[in-house]
Design an enzyme around this catalytic site. Structure first.
Site, PDB file in Angstrom:
ATOM      1  N   GLU A  41      13.095  50.466  67.870  1.00 43.85           N
ATOM      2  CA  GLU A  41      11.748  51.007  68.106  1.00 43.85           C
ATOM      3  C   GLU A  41      10.948  50.992  66.811  1.00 43.85           C
ATOM      4  O   GLU A  41      11.478  51.307  65.744  1.00 43.85           O
ATOM      5  CB  GLU A  41      11.932  52.453  68.597  1.00 43.85           C
ATOM      6  CG  GLU A  41      10.653  53.209  68.898  1.00 43.85           C
ATOM      7  CD  GLU A  41      10.940  54.630  69.399  1.00 43.85           C
ATOM      8  OE1 GLU A  41      12.076  55.128  69.211  1.00 43.85           O
ATOM      9  OE2 GLU A  41      10.019  55.250  69.980  1.00 43.85           O
ATOM     10  N   LYS A 112       5.760  52.650  75.721  1.00 41.02           N
ATOM     11  CA  LYS A 112       6.613  53.810  76.003  1.00 41.02           C
ATOM     12  C   LYS A 112       5.861  54.794  76.896  1.00 41.02           C
ATOM     13  O   LYS A 112       4.762  55.248  76.541  1.00 41.02           O
ATOM     14  CB  LYS A 112       6.973  54.465  74.662  1.00 41.02           C
ATOM     15  CG  LYS A 112       8.023  55.557  74.712  1.00 41.02           C
ATOM     16  CD  LYS A 112       8.299  56.062  73.268  1.00 41.02           C
ATOM     17  CE  LYS A 112       9.496  56.969  73.173  1.00 41.02           C
ATOM     18  NZ  LYS A 112       9.764  57.365  71.756  1.00 41.02           N
ATOM     19  N   CYS A 146      13.513  54.049  73.746  1.00 38.10           N
ATOM     20  CA  CYS A 146      14.094  55.328  73.294  1.00 38.10           C
ATOM     21  C   CYS A 146      14.128  56.383  74.402  1.00 38.10           C
ATOM     22  O   CYS A 146      14.863  56.236  75.358  1.00 38.10           O
ATOM     23  CB  CYS A 146      13.328  55.821  72.062  1.00 38.10           C
ATOM     24  SG  CYS A 146      14.173  57.131  71.138  1.00 38.10           S
TER      25      CYS A 146
END
Lengths: 270, 270
Positions: A41, A112, A146
């Site tokens: 990330e 995300k 994540c």
């Protein structure tokens, strides 16, 4: 397809140096026979560098760093997935991951959707799209970043679309080792898919990244797992392995979506 | 509240003997300070005894075996949760679990909603209700049976209702050790709740039950875990432990149900 996961420390705020790391890792992964390299990330810039620095380094999905990465993909002949701060066409900054094929063509860009604490919320707008799915050499790939993968709903949505490999750039820090060790293998097992979790290692400010990047098979078994330091891991993704486990435990066929309405009902829990 | 999980072999087809086991386990658990004893799936009769034997031994939720169990609860002063074949008012047989409080009063009856292979489907009709929730001494308890808990949707639905302890009578066999070891702790962690998994051990026909019963905390840590043999394990369920982990990783608050519509959409996967 053989895939590679790069786990390493990054140079916070130094995109040029991180692109050099990408170039080296891509060459090494390609030499190992990999067709796809997955990086952590916010790989290009670092993650916990503060909202101002993130905003200053954010680039459009087709910005100069992406052009440089496309050149790296072409030169090494390997597809790349890496995290970076994206400056959206709406002016907002997203915590994003870009998938380029071995010809340097963009195949997907995931924003995300599940932001983690103030670290994310102070720097990024949340992605609003459906789960991101792409195809690469016939392999159906889903992308999460994540915290996204810690929600069983997100991986399930990908599995229901026939995804065979979930690729997860991440920056997971102490004390959340349970995620690397147990939650990620559980996601692979309960959905019968491969999962590649590309974490950072080393420190960034007060954060201690955990390493423990891994590539997990559809039966929950680690095909490869890093320790706490810099490492490139490889594993073969053979969809036949998915077909081999499904009959024993046909989770996707045995689901009862008519009972799951509460999962998608807006509102906060009791 | 302190809870106990009984793991043991059972006498297939012999309800009277299994009620004796229940009596002994209840006395031992109460002596250890437990307020609730959780026993395996199909505890009263055995599980893989064939559809005819199951049907012959099935009793209504308030049948003679339940009356005997209520007497055991009262005598030992402990609540009981155990699996049994229920003869429904509709004439069908369900794979059920009955929760009696320490006064022998029925608090809940869960019918397994997710049937496992021909073993379940040849013997049972599926439960059709919403997830089963009960309260016991101020503790909010959800009940699932075996395969039910392997679906992240079911535990999530309980968590969204504020459940603090998920109690799971089970009969999990080789080669599914991943469930005991990894999937069950993941369910506790991703939902921030306690989870008690009460498995059988020993053999029944060709099945080898795995043992590995466990009581897991909201941070995914085992509070108690059995080996492969007969055992009674105990652990304290302190809701303050839930409050302690939630702020670090507020999964239930960070969910985005507006993105999860696909989870509850009827139809089979791609």
């Amino acid at each position: 397809m053989r895939i590679a996961v790069f786990q390493g420390p990054l140079e916070s705020g130094d995109v040029a140096q991180n692109l050099e790391r990408l170039e080296h890792a891509a060459a090494k992964a390609a030499a190992g026979g990999a067709g796809l390299l997955i990086c952590p990330e916010m790989f290009l810039t670092g993650y916990a560098i503060g909202p101002q620095a993130v905003a200053a380094l954010a680039e459009p999905v087709d910005g100069p760093a992406a052009a440089r990465a496309a050149g790296i993909a072409r030169a090494a002949g390997i597809a790349l997935l890496y995290g970076y701060p994206e400056r959206g066409e709406d002016g907002q900054v997203y915590n994003a991951a870009l998938l380029l094929d071995r010809d340097g063509q963009r195949r997907a860009n995931h924003r995300k959707t599940h932001l983690f604490g103030t670290l994310d919320r102070n720097a990024f707008a949340p992605g609003e799209g459906p789960p991101t799915v792409a195809e690469l050499d016939g392999l159906k790939i889903g992308i999460l970043i994540c915290y996204d993968v810690e929600f069983p709903e997100n991986v399930r949505l990908l599995a229901l679309q026939g995804v065979e490999l979930v690729a997860v750039p991440t920056a997971n820090m102490a004390p959340f080792a349970f995620v690397c060790r147990s939650l990620v293998p559980a996601r692979a097992y309960e959905n019968h898919l491969f999962l590649a979790y590309a974490n950072r290692c080393g420190h960034e400010g007060e954060l201690e990244y955990l390493g423990q990047s891994c590539i997990v098979a559809p039966d929950g078994v680690d095909l490869a797992r890093s320790g706490a330091g810099e490492e490139l891991i490889l594993a073969d993704i053979d969809p036949a392995r998915i077909e081999a486990v499904r009959p024993h435990n046909p989770y996707l066929l045995d689901r009862r979506p008519e009972l799951y309405g509460g999962i998608a009902t807006p509102g906060k829990p009791a």
